[in-house]
Design a protein around this motif. Structure first.
Motif, short mmCIF file in Angstrom:
data_model
loop_
_atom_site.label_atom_id
_atom_site.label_comp_id
_atom_site.label_asym_id
_atom_site.label_seq_id
_atom_site.Cartn_x
_atom_site.Cartn_y
_atom_site.Cartn_z
N ALA A 1 0.83 -1.15 0.08
CA ALA A 1 -0.05 0.06 -0.15
C ALA A 1 0.94 1.29 -0.12
O ALA A 1 1.82 1.18 0.58
CB ALA A 1 -0.84 -0.13 1.46
N ALA A 2 0.48 2.45 -0.68
CA ALA A 2 1.24 3.55 -0.52
C ALA A 2 0.48 4.67 -0.48
O ALA A 2 -0.72 4.79 -1.41
CB ALA A 2 2.19 3.49 -2.10
N CYS A 3 0.63 5.67 0.06
CA CYS A 3 -0.25 6.80 0.17
C CYS A 3 0.73 8.02 0.64
O CYS A 3 1.78 7.81 1.16
CB CYS A 3 -1.35 6.71 1.18
N SER A 4 0.40 9.38 0.00
CA SER A 4 0.63 10.47 0.63
C SER A 4 -0.10 10.96 1.75
O SER A 4 -1.31 11.11 1.55
CB SER A 4 0.85 11.50 -0.32
N TRP A 5 0.32 11.16 3.19
CA TRP A 5 -0.38 11.19 4.09
C TRP A 5 -1.43 12.16 4.00
O TRP A 5 -2.80 12.09 4.35
CB TRP A 5 0.10 11.17 5.50
N TRP A 6 -1.03 13.47 3.48
CA TRP A 6 -2.18 14.59 3.39
C TRP A 6 -3.09 14.35 2.26
O TRP A 6 -4.08 14.74 2.31
CB TRP A 6 -1.40 15.68 3.00
N HIS A 7 -2.84 13.62 1.36
CA HIS A 7 -3.77 13.26 0.17
C HIS A 7 -4.85 12.20 0.45
O HIS A 7 -6.02 12.11 0.37
CB HIS A 7 -2.97 12.82 -0.90
N LEU A 8 -4.46 11.11 1.33
CA LEU A 8 -5.15 10.27 2.12
C LEU A 8 -6.08 10.99 3.10
O LEU A 8 -7.36 10.72 2.93
CB LEU A 8 -4.48 9.21 2.90
N ALA A 9 -5.64 11.91 3.87
CA ALA A 9 -6.56 12.58 4.71
C ALA A 9 -7.45 13.79 3.94
O ALA A 9 -7.84 14.70 4.79
CB ALA A 9 -5.72 12.89 6.01
N ALA A 10 -7.18 14.03 2.57
CA ALA A 10 -7.58 15.36 2.32
C ALA A 10 -9.02 15.86 2.66
O ALA A 10 -9.41 17.13 2.95
CB ALA A 10 -7.41 15.38 0.65
N GLU B 1 -8.88 26.75 3.39
CA GLU B 1 -9.25 27.93 3.49
C GLU B 1 -7.95 28.92 3.64
O GLU B 1 -8.01 30.12 3.46
CB GLU B 1 -10.38 28.16 4.51
N ILE B 2 -6.83 28.37 4.10
CA ILE B 2 -5.67 29.09 4.37
C ILE B 2 -4.58 28.91 3.40
O ILE B 2 -3.64 29.84 3.38
CB ILE B 2 -5.11 28.56 5.79
N GLY B 3 -4.82 28.10 2.29
CA GLY B 3 -3.74 28.11 1.21
C GLY B 3 -4.24 26.59 0.62
O GLY B 3 -5.10 26.11 0.48
N ARG B 4 -3.02 26.22 -0.15
CA ARG B 4 -2.94 24.97 -0.87
C ARG B 4 -2.89 23.96 0.08
O ARG B 4 -2.20 23.99 0.94
CB ARG B 4 -1.62 25.16 -1.88
N LEU B 5 -3.41 22.72 -0.58
CA LEU B 5 -3.33 21.32 0.24
C LEU B 5 -2.57 20.40 -0.78
O LEU B 5 -3.31 19.95 -1.53
CB LEU B 5 -4.77 21.05 0.61
#
Length: 285
Positions: free
Chosen positions: A160-169, A179-183
């Motif tokens: 399994a492979a994930c970018s943690w911020w992408h998984l939790a987007a 709301e504060i910037g790019r994710l």
């Protein structure tokens, strides 16, 4: 060095050993015999990041620091459910677009993919059955997916492979990250908030302020990805306004990320077949 934010009272040793457990969590601290339990029944977690410039205010290890923290904290959360160990973080990623700024040590995309493949092959041939890659650098995002696919095909192991911020987007967006910037952006409000939560002394002041954070360079969540020569240099090394960051937001973002990755680890382990035999034997069946 870094504070664990999943449980305020947890000591550093619990991250090394898991929640309420005497089992060692870090792969580097295991003996070869102890590693065999992980290989047979458990999950090996590999954090990957980068060493690259993060504007004038963040450390060059930002992506690796975040990935390591999320991976270790998530693994500690699930350690009472199945054997798990966290491998040493891969601090070098694919970052050629940051080289012009300085402060960057990059692998080519091909070399980075080859490193992941070699690491995966070695653990598969040591009878590991499950590998979970946790990524913290946008430039690695597509490459970890390729590594997962090819390792499963070549070595007969579950990956399994994930970018943690992408998984939790979805959860991060609900918490105000967009709301504060790019994710996740790059060295903007999101990443600056994460580092403020982990170790505020690493964030240099004054933090840059940039109104109108509309930069789309390096976005992975678009139907058509467009890259233009010189676009990264035009950002001055950060994509939105770091001044909008806060430690409190960083604590929230990390908590969501850790919970998301831990849940994905559980789903991955529970969905992984408990077939008899080594990965090599499974590959041939």
């Amino acid at each position: 060095m870094f504070r664990d934010l999943t449980q305020p009272a947890r000591s550093r040793s619990s991250i090394r050993r898991g929640v309420g457990s005497s089992v060692r969590l870090l792969f580097a601290e295991l003996t070869r015999d102890e590693s065999r339990t992980i290989a047979r029944d458990g999950l090996l977690v590999l954090p990957v990041g980068a060493t690259e410039q993060h504007g004038p205010h963040l450390p060059v290890g930002t992506d690796s620091i975040g990935a390591e923290h999320v991976a270790r904290s998530a693994a500690a959360t699930v350690a009472d459910r199945f054997p798990v160990a966290v491998a040493p973080t891969l601090w070098y990623g694919s970052s050629p677009h940051h080289i012009p700024f300085g402060g960057t040590m990059s692998l080519t995309a091909g070399t980075f993919l080859s490193v992941l493949m070699d690491l995966g092959r070695s653990i598969a041939r040591a009878s590991f059955r499950r590998l979970f890659i946790v990524n913290g650098h946008g430039g690695n995002h597509e490459l970890i997916g390729l590594a997962a696919r090819d390792l499963a095909l070549e070595e007969g192991m579950d990956v399994a492979a994930c970018s943690w911020w992408h998984l939790a987007a979805e959860g991060l967006a609900a918490a105000g990250a967009r709301e504060i910037g790019r994710l996740p952006g790059h060295a903007g409000a999101f990443e600056t908030s994460v580092v403020l939560a982990l170790e505020p002394s690493l964030v240099r002041n004054p933090r840059p302020h940039r109104p109108g954070w509309v930069s789309s360079v390096g976005s992975i969540d678009v139907p058509v990805r467009v890259e233009r020569p010189g676009s990264w240099e035009a950002t001055d090394g950060f994509t939105d306004s770091p001044a909008a960051a806060s430690e409190e937001l960083g604590q929230t973002f990390l908590k969501i990320g850790i919970e998301s990755v831990a849940a994905a680890m559980i789903d991955f382990h529970e969905g992984s077949p408990s077939a008899e035999g080594t990965p090599d034997e499974r590959k041939r069946t």
